[in-house]
Scaffold this motif. Sequence first.
Motif, PDB file in Angstrom:
ATOM      1  N   VAL A 172      -8.638  58.681   3.491  1.00 34.83           N
ATOM      2  CA  VAL A 172      -8.849  58.292   1.774  1.00 34.83           C
ATOM      3  C   VAL A 172      -9.043  56.728   2.133  1.00 34.83           C
ATOM      4  CG1 VAL A 172      -7.310  58.894   0.070  1.00 34.83           C
ATOM      5  CG2 VAL A 172      -7.446  60.764   1.309  1.00 34.83           C
ATOM      6  N   ALA A 173      -7.965  56.212   2.318  1.00 31.15           N
ATOM      7  CA  ALA A 173      -8.263  54.915   2.403  1.00 31.15           C
ATOM      8  C   ALA A 173      -9.560  54.174   2.216  1.00 31.15           C
ATOM      9  CB  ALA A 173      -7.444  53.999   3.469  1.00 31.15           C
ATOM     10  N   ALA A 174     -10.379  54.359   3.215  1.00 27.98           N
ATOM     11  CA  ALA A 174     -11.647  54.223   3.562  1.00 27.98           C
ATOM     12  C   ALA A 174     -12.679  54.694   1.971  1.00 27.98           C
ATOM     13  CB  ALA A 174     -12.348  55.013   4.581  1.00 27.98           C
ATOM     14  N   ILE A 175     -11.942  55.376   1.848  1.00 30.54           N
ATOM     15  CA  ILE A 175     -12.952  56.291   0.372  1.00 30.54           C
ATOM     16  C   ILE A 175     -12.509  55.371  -1.148  1.00 30.54           C
ATOM     17  CG2 ILE A 175     -13.445  58.146  -1.212  1.00 30.54           C
ATOM     18  CD1 ILE A 175     -12.838  59.972   1.186  1.00 30.54           C
ATOM     19  N   LEU A 176     -10.667  55.441  -0.851  1.00 29.04           N
ATOM     20  CA  LEU A 176     -10.959  54.939  -2.380  1.00 29.04           C
ATOM     21  C   LEU A 176      -9.964  53.361  -2.288  1.00 29.04           C
ATOM     22  CD1 LEU A 176      -9.184  58.087  -3.485  1.00 29.04           C
ATOM     23  CD2 LEU A 176     -11.186  56.798  -3.949  1.00 29.04           C
ATOM     24  N   GLY A 177      -9.195  53.214  -0.832  1.00 31.20           N
ATOM     25  CA  GLY A 177      -9.536  51.232  -1.173  1.00 31.20           C
ATOM     26  C   GLY A 177      -7.807  51.740   0.035  1.00 31.20           C
ATOM     27  N   ASP A 178      -7.358  50.556   0.004  1.00 28.58           N
ATOM     28  CA  ASP A 178      -6.120  50.462   0.362  1.00 28.58           C
ATOM     29  C   ASP A 178      -5.134  50.458  -0.121  1.00 28.58           C
ATOM     30  OD1 ASP A 178      -7.411  50.325   3.844  1.00 28.58           O
ATOM     31  OD2 ASP A 178      -7.561  48.389   3.225  1.00 28.58           O
ATOM     32  N   SER A 179      -5.153  50.579  -1.670  1.00 32.18           N
ATOM     33  CA  SER A 179      -4.686  50.959  -2.873  1.00 32.18           C
ATOM     34  C   SER A 179      -4.263  51.703  -2.835  1.00 32.18           C
ATOM     35  CB  SER A 179      -4.972  49.607  -3.729  1.00 32.18           C
ATOM     36  OG  SER A 179      -5.690  50.207  -4.381  1.00 32.18           O
ATOM     37  N   THR A 180      -4.923  52.909  -2.330  1.00 35.25           N
ATOM     38  CA  THR A 180      -4.440  54.188  -1.980  1.00 35.25           C
ATOM     39  C   THR A 180      -2.681  54.726  -3.009  1.00 35.25           C
ATOM     40  OG1 THR A 180      -5.919  55.406  -1.800  1.00 35.25           O
ATOM     41  CG2 THR A 180      -4.920  56.677  -2.481  1.00 35.25           C
ATOM     42  N   GLY A 181      -2.351  55.019  -3.869  1.00 34.21           N
ATOM     43  CA  GLY A 181      -1.292  54.875  -4.309  1.00 34.21           C
ATOM     44  C   GLY A 181      -0.838  56.177  -3.343  1.00 34.21           C
ATOM     45  N   ALA A 182       0.790  56.826  -3.414  1.00 28.80           N
ATOM     46  CA  ALA A 182       1.682  57.298  -1.992  1.00 28.80           C
ATOM     47  C   ALA A 182       1.377  58.925  -2.988  1.00 28.80           C
ATOM     48  CB  ALA A 182       2.657  57.161  -2.050  1.00 28.80           C
ATOM     49  N   HIS A 183       1.029  58.649  -4.243  1.00 30.13           N
ATOM     50  CA  HIS A 183       1.558  59.684  -5.108  1.00 30.13           C
ATOM     51  C   HIS A 183       0.397  60.831  -4.486  1.00 30.13           C
ATOM     52  CE1 HIS A 183       2.190  63.239  -8.043  1.00 30.13           C
ATOM     53  NE2 HIS A 183       0.909  63.266  -8.369  1.00 30.13           N
ATOM     54  N   LEU A 184      -0.676  60.154  -4.945  1.00 32.68           N
ATOM     55  CA  LEU A 184      -2.210  60.749  -4.903  1.00 32.68           C
ATOM     56  C   LEU A 184      -2.792  61.126  -3.016  1.00 32.68           C
ATOM     57  CD1 LEU A 184      -5.532  61.620  -5.742  1.00 32.68           C
ATOM     58  CD2 LEU A 184      -5.558  58.943  -5.103  1.00 32.68           C
ATOM     59  N   PHE A 185      -2.204  60.153  -2.371  1.00 33.14           N
ATOM     60  CA  PHE A 185      -2.942  60.568  -1.158  1.00 33.14           C
ATOM     61  C   PHE A 185      -1.403  61.808  -0.638  1.00 33.14           C
ATOM     62  CE2 PHE A 185      -0.860  60.868   2.916  1.00 33.14           C
ATOM     63  CZ  PHE A 185      -1.768  61.184   4.002  1.00 33.14           C
TER      64      PHE A 185
END
Length: 267
Positions: free
Chosen positions: A231-244
């Motif tokens: 998920v981080a590779a797709i959306l970036g390292d700032s992906t929110g915890a809720h989204l993950f």
Amino acid sequence: MAASKRVSSPRLVGRREELASVRAAFAELRGGQPQVIVIGGESGVGKTRLIDEATAELGSGVRILRGQCQVLGSELPYLPFAELIRELVRGLDEDEVEPMLGSMAPELAQFVPEIAALVPDSPPSAGGNSELRRLRLFEALLQVTERIAEDRPTIFVFEDVHWIDPASLQLLAFLSQSIRRGNMALVVTVRTEALERGSPVLPFLAELERGSSVLRIELDRLDREATRRQVAAILGDSTGAHLFERVWELGDGNPLFTEELAAAGGR
């Protein structure tokens, strides 16, 4: 409502050992001993992606030919082989087709009509009963397969063998048992959960895997940490915890589902 855009992780995650194993097998392509690789796993788990990653660095010196099995099954006999030979012919210059196919052209033209146009002076396929015609076709495919691999190290990929038609399964079994040497790899992908009890693909795989040089890989879903990295590779390292957490809950580690959920914002 507009459909979400399909995205893929720019890097393969969670498959380090499997990728190393496939790459090692491909590194033996020029050794004269055919390599056989069986990759199993559920839909969306990344079987094709693993092959693509393993072949990405091979360069133009290696030929990759793919045959796709279809859910239509027996309605289209020999479909994956027709697709494979068609891909080969399209990658050749016109003056290379006849030397490559040689006397096998009439037999192969039965299910790849483009060959007849490219080799117009070849005699028509001989008659005979259905078993004799089938034997000639099998021998033609065996000869051309060996010739293809002599010309250049070749990877033959048969995708979604759980959908293979009966005629193609017989031909694939014949080739796998008859090819004893050559600079080639035979790769089979199969959706293991789609194989029902009594499926003729099961004994074929069992026989195939008896070979000492067969590499068998079963891909499982990604664990939580690997999914987080995807998920981080797709959306970036700032992906929110809720989204993950939402993606993890719904996708449950299936890489394809994870991609689609990440693109849709976890909806």
